[in-house]
Design an enzyme around this catalytic site. Structure first.
Site, short mmCIF file in Angstrom:
data_model
loop_
_atom_site.label_atom_id
_atom_site.label_comp_id
_atom_site.label_asym_id
_atom_site.label_seq_id
_atom_site.Cartn_x
_atom_site.Cartn_y
_atom_site.Cartn_z
N HIS A 144 -1.98 6.68 7.75
CA HIS A 144 -1.11 7.67 7.08
C HIS A 144 -1.85 8.98 6.83
O HIS A 144 -1.26 10.05 6.91
CB HIS A 144 -0.61 7.12 5.74
CG HIS A 144 0.64 6.30 5.81
ND1 HIS A 144 1.84 6.81 6.26
CD2 HIS A 144 0.90 5.02 5.46
CE1 HIS A 144 2.77 5.87 6.20
NE2 HIS A 144 2.23 4.76 5.72
N CYS A 188 6.65 -0.57 6.32
CA CYS A 188 6.16 0.60 5.58
C CYS A 188 7.22 1.03 4.58
O CYS A 188 8.41 1.00 4.91
CB CYS A 188 5.87 1.74 6.56
SG CYS A 188 5.28 3.25 5.78
N LEU A 189 6.79 1.43 3.39
CA LEU A 189 7.76 1.87 2.38
C LEU A 189 8.52 3.12 2.83
O LEU A 189 9.60 3.40 2.31
CB LEU A 189 7.05 2.14 1.05
CG LEU A 189 6.46 0.90 0.35
CD1 LEU A 189 5.71 1.31 -0.91
CD2 LEU A 189 7.55 -0.11 0.02
N GLY A 210 0.82 -1.20 0.00
CA GLY A 210 0.00 0.00 0.00
C GLY A 210 0.85 1.26 0.00
O GLY A 210 2.03 1.23 0.39
N HIS A 228 -3.44 0.52 8.09
CA HIS A 228 -2.12 1.15 7.98
C HIS A 228 -2.19 2.39 7.07
O HIS A 228 -1.68 3.46 7.43
CB HIS A 228 -1.13 0.12 7.42
CG HIS A 228 0.25 0.64 7.19
ND1 HIS A 228 1.33 0.24 7.95
CD2 HIS A 228 0.74 1.55 6.31
CE1 HIS A 228 2.42 0.87 7.53
NE2 HIS A 228 2.09 1.67 6.53
N GLU A 229 -2.84 2.24 5.91
CA GLU A 229 -2.86 3.35 4.95
C GLU A 229 -3.77 4.49 5.42
O GLU A 229 -3.45 5.67 5.23
CB GLU A 229 -3.28 2.86 3.55
CG GLU A 229 -2.37 1.79 2.95
CD GLU A 229 -0.90 2.15 2.96
OE1 GLU A 229 -0.54 3.33 2.88
OE2 GLU A 229 -0.08 1.21 3.08
N GLN A 249 2.98 9.90 1.48
CA GLN A 249 4.27 9.23 1.24
C GLN A 249 4.92 9.69 -0.07
O GLN A 249 6.09 9.39 -0.31
CB GLN A 249 4.09 7.72 1.22
CG GLN A 249 3.71 7.14 2.58
CD GLN A 249 3.59 5.64 2.53
OE1 GLN A 249 2.55 5.13 2.15
NE2 GLN A 249 4.65 4.94 2.86
NI NI Z 1 3.13 2.95 5.29
#
Ligand code: NI
Length: 156
Positions: free
Chosen positions: A135, A89-90, A46, A131-132, A51
């Protein structure tokens, strides 16, 4: 389409609350296309707009069952049953932590044309929804983790 730079933890933009999308225009379509390409290039599950430095309520997710585009997403229902698993997480390369999430989550969101839809997910997809959407509130998984995994645990 273009691959955008993924903002890493420590950057202030990741701690800010995102504003709703109001215009379902070509600019939004380009953002979504770029986020999709960036997600696949990074081999992630995701990606949320902050991000890539954009403080708008836009998320893309692919848990392996196809791409989901969520605009202005909201959680409608969560199961009492939970799951505890390693999460990453990226924006936090190489970092993983144990995070408890609901096992099942139902969201509603708009598509790129502004139409509302509902989607229910369990397991990894439910985790990705939580999670997303975090953000979009400026919340990172590291603040949800009961503990972070050590280098030994990651290599083991
Ligand atoms: Ni993330």
């Amino acid at each position: 389409m273009a691959i955008r730079n993924i903002v890493k933890f420590g950057e202030e933009v990741l701690n800010k609350k995102c504003r709703p999308v109001e215009k379902f225009d070509q600019k939004l379509a380009i953002l979504l296309d770029d986020m999709k390409e960036t997600l696949y290039d990074a081999d992630g599950v995701g990606l949320a707009a902050p991000q890539v430095g954009i403080l708008r309520r836009v998320v893309v997710i692919d848990d392996g069952s196809g791409l989901l585009e969520l605009i202005n997403p909201e959680i409608l229902e969560t199961s009492k049953e939970t799951q505890i698993d390693a999460e990453g997480c990226l924006s936090n390369p190489g970092q993983y932590g144990m995070v408890e999430r609901p096992y099942r989550v139902k969201v509603r969101a708009q598509d790129r044309n502004g139409n509302w839809f509902e989607k229910e997910g369990e397991g990894l997809l439910a985790r990705a929804f939580c999670h997303e959407l975090d953000h979009l509130e400026g919340i990172l998984f590291t603040s949800r983790a009961s503990r972070m995994l050590s280098v030994d645990e990651l290599q083991g």
